[in-house]
Write a protein that holds these residues in place. Structure first.
Motif, PDB file in Angstrom:
ATOM      1  N   GLN A  71       0.785  -1.230   0.000  1.00 40.12           N
ATOM      2  CA  GLN A  71       0.000   0.000   0.000  1.00 40.12           C
ATOM      3  C   GLN A  71       0.821   1.287   0.000  1.00 40.12           C
ATOM      4  O   GLN A  71       0.275   2.355  -0.252  1.00 40.12           O
ATOM      5  CB  GLN A  71      -0.910   0.038   1.234  1.00 40.12           C
ATOM      6  CG  GLN A  71      -1.946  -1.037   1.262  1.00 40.12           C
ATOM      7  CD  GLN A  71      -2.839  -0.916   2.484  1.00 40.12           C
ATOM      8  OE1 GLN A  71      -2.544  -0.182   3.421  1.00 40.12           O
ATOM      9  NE2 GLN A  71      -3.932  -1.647   2.477  1.00 40.12           N
ATOM     10  N   LYS A 147      -7.792   7.531  -3.311  1.00 34.93           N
ATOM     11  CA  LYS A 147      -8.333   6.802  -2.160  1.00 34.93           C
ATOM     12  C   LYS A 147      -8.956   5.483  -2.602  1.00 34.93           C
ATOM     13  O   LYS A 147      -8.835   4.465  -1.905  1.00 34.93           O
ATOM     14  CB  LYS A 147      -9.369   7.655  -1.431  1.00 34.93           C
ATOM     15  CG  LYS A 147      -8.764   8.776  -0.620  1.00 34.93           C
ATOM     16  CD  LYS A 147      -9.839   9.581   0.094  1.00 34.93           C
ATOM     17  CE  LYS A 147      -9.229  10.678   0.948  1.00 34.93           C
ATOM     18  NZ  LYS A 147     -10.273  11.480   1.627  1.00 34.93           N
ATOM     19  N   GLU A 151      -7.904   1.730  -1.446  1.00 35.59           N
ATOM     20  CA  GLU A 151      -8.882   0.767  -0.924  1.00 35.59           C
ATOM     21  C   GLU A 151      -8.819  -0.558  -1.694  1.00 35.59           C
ATOM     22  O   GLU A 151      -9.024  -1.623  -1.125  1.00 35.59           O
ATOM     23  CB  GLU A 151     -10.284   1.384  -1.047  1.00 35.59           C
ATOM     24  CG  GLU A 151     -11.383   0.571  -0.443  1.00 35.59           C
ATOM     25  CD  GLU A 151     -12.722   1.269  -0.609  1.00 35.59           C
ATOM     26  OE1 GLU A 151     -13.638   0.640  -1.158  1.00 35.59           O
ATOM     27  OE2 GLU A 151     -12.846   2.445  -0.195  1.00 35.59           O
ATOM     28  N   ARG A 152      -8.534  -0.492  -2.971  1.00 38.39           N
ATOM     29  CA  ARG A 152      -8.499  -1.690  -3.808  1.00 38.39           C
ATOM     30  C   ARG A 152      -7.238  -2.523  -3.634  1.00 38.39           C
ATOM     31  O   ARG A 152      -7.092  -3.561  -4.264  1.00 38.39           O
ATOM     32  CB  ARG A 152      -8.654  -1.299  -5.281  1.00 38.39           C
ATOM     33  CG  ARG A 152     -10.065  -0.855  -5.606  1.00 38.39           C
ATOM     34  CD  ARG A 152     -10.205  -0.454  -7.042  1.00 38.39           C
ATOM     35  NE  ARG A 152     -11.603  -0.171  -7.351  1.00 38.39           N
ATOM     36  CZ  ARG A 152     -11.997   0.415  -8.459  1.00 38.39           C
ATOM     37  NH1 ARG A 152     -11.118   0.794  -9.375  1.00 38.39           N
ATOM     38  NH2 ARG A 152     -13.278   0.623  -8.668  1.00 38.39           N
TER      39      ARG A 152
END
Length: 171
Positions: A71, A147, A151-152
């Motif tokens: 991330q 964002k 999230e994915r």
């Protein structure tokens, strides 16, 4: 001609009993799902963690986590877009201040000249304000996209189902 010899045939007699049975047939074939879906990540990156329960044959519930993608890059993009929104908001605020000054100067000049311009949009900086508002909207949309990508990075089961095969590993 000889005499006809009568032969007695031996017969086995069984008593009939009433029973209910289902007919059975032996056959061969393959049982497979009516629908098969191949899941893939919507964002690119290195697989950081693969869940231990995500193995072929496992039956998983809806929204159960399968894997996660690194991330850090996506978090930095969110921060970058947040800064862009702040900068676009500041540009809009400056432009509104410039427009307020332009309006005051126009009102002073209008009073001295005793005439009014028919098309005063440029003087009042309306196109510049519209451009700054569009820049802010673009920055907000880019932030929302960043964002969403962050999230994915969590790959989740979209529905209840069974894993047939897996072609990913950590890394």
């Amino acid at each position: 001609r000889g005499e006809e010899v009568k032969q007695v045939r031996l017969v086995e007699i069984l008593e009939l009993k009433r029973v209910t049975l289902r007919p059975q047939w032996q056959g061969g074939g393959e049982v497979s799902a009516a629908q098969r879906v191949q899941l893939s990540a919507q964002v690119a990156g290195r697989i950081e963690q693969l869940e231990t329960h995500a193995v072929p044959g496992a039956i998983l519930a809806e929204d159960q986590r399968l894997a996660s993608i690194e991330q850090h890059d996506y978090q930095l993009q969110v921060q970058q877009q947040q800064a862009a929104v702040i900068q676009a908001q500041a540009s809009l605020d400056l432009e509104k201040g410039q427009a307020q000054l332009a309006k005051e100067e126009y009102d002073l000049a209008k009073g001295q000249l005793k005439t009014e311009l028919k098309n005063n949009a440029l003087v009042l900086r309306k196109p510049q304000i519209a451009a700054a508002e569009a820049g802010l909207k673009t920055a907000q949309v880019n932030l929302a996209l960043a964002k969403l990508k962050l999230e994915r990075t969590d790959i989740r089961m979209p529905f209840k189902g069974q894993i047939i095969s897996r072609s990913i590993n950590n890394g």
